[in-house]
Design a protein around this motif. Sequence first.
Motif, PDB file in Angstrom:
ATOM      1  N   LYS A 222       0.854  -1.194   0.000  1.00 51.73           N
ATOM      2  CA  LYS A 222       0.000   0.000   0.000  1.00 51.73           C
ATOM      3  C   LYS A 222       0.881   1.232   0.000  1.00 51.73           C
ATOM      4  O   LYS A 222       1.879   1.293   0.705  1.00 51.73           O
ATOM      5  CB  LYS A 222      -0.891   0.012   1.226  1.00 51.73           C
ATOM      6  CG  LYS A 222      -2.028  -0.955   1.127  1.00 51.73           C
ATOM      7  CD  LYS A 222      -3.291  -0.220   1.462  1.00 51.73           C
ATOM      8  CE  LYS A 222      -4.442  -1.188   1.363  1.00 51.73           C
ATOM      9  NZ  LYS A 222      -5.471  -0.678   0.530  1.00 51.73           N
TER      10      LYS A 222
ATOM     11  N   THR B  42      -3.358   3.603  -2.462  1.00 55.01           N
ATOM     12  CA  THR B  42      -3.651   2.575  -3.461  1.00 55.01           C
ATOM     13  C   THR B  42      -2.762   1.363  -3.223  1.00 55.01           C
ATOM     14  O   THR B  42      -1.716   1.445  -2.595  1.00 55.01           O
ATOM     15  CB  THR B  42      -3.425   3.096  -4.898  1.00 55.01           C
ATOM     16  OG1 THR B  42      -2.059   3.503  -5.024  1.00 55.01           O
ATOM     17  CG2 THR B  42      -4.332   4.255  -5.222  1.00 55.01           C
ATOM     18  N   THR B  43      -3.203   0.232  -3.746  1.00 57.36           N
ATOM     19  CA  THR B  43      -2.414  -0.992  -3.660  1.00 57.36           C
ATOM     20  C   THR B  43      -1.635  -1.162  -4.953  1.00 57.36           C
ATOM     21  O   THR B  43      -2.199  -1.075  -6.047  1.00 57.36           O
ATOM     22  CB  THR B  43      -3.324  -2.215  -3.425  1.00 57.36           C
ATOM     23  OG1 THR B  43      -4.036  -2.019  -2.205  1.00 57.36           O
ATOM     24  CG2 THR B  43      -2.518  -3.498  -3.348  1.00 57.36           C
ATOM     25  N   HIS B  44      -0.333  -1.391  -4.821  1.00 56.38           N
ATOM     26  CA  HIS B  44       0.547  -1.605  -5.963  1.00 56.38           C
ATOM     27  C   HIS B  44       0.971  -3.063  -5.975  1.00 56.38           C
ATOM     28  O   HIS B  44       0.924  -3.744  -4.955  1.00 56.38           O
ATOM     29  CB  HIS B  44       1.799  -0.723  -5.836  1.00 56.38           C
ATOM     30  CG  HIS B  44       1.487   0.730  -5.663  1.00 56.38           C
ATOM     31  ND1 HIS B  44       1.285   1.578  -6.717  1.00 56.38           N
ATOM     32  CD2 HIS B  44       1.323   1.480  -4.545  1.00 56.38           C
ATOM     33  CE1 HIS B  44       1.029   2.789  -6.263  1.00 56.38           C
ATOM     34  NE2 HIS B  44       1.042   2.750  -4.942  1.00 56.38           N
TER      35      HIS B  44
END
Length: 101
Positions: free
Chosen positions: A50, A54-56
């Motif tokens: 995170k 956003t989640t990468h």
Amino acid sequence: MHLVQILLPLRDKTGSQFHSTQYDRLAREFTEMFGGVTAFTRSPAQGRWKGSGTTHHDDIIVLEVMTAEIDRAWWADLRTRLENEFRQEEIVIRVQPIELL
């Protein structure tokens, strides 16, 4: 004894895949320096984290070496070199003590 793991991305931020010669060069370097290397390259691992809400994710490979001593300055220099070479904000290099059975 210590196990050092280097987590390397398969692609840059634009999605372009890095050439296999980059990983091969590192494997040769580690073999010369540490007497061997294990490369997990057939089934890439997936890293998720995170950041900025956003989640990468990245597909990664892992290189491992075993060493009796940890030269922190050498590993820090390597991390900087790999961050430049792989165009990453951060390359994770982690170490854990191990016992050989």
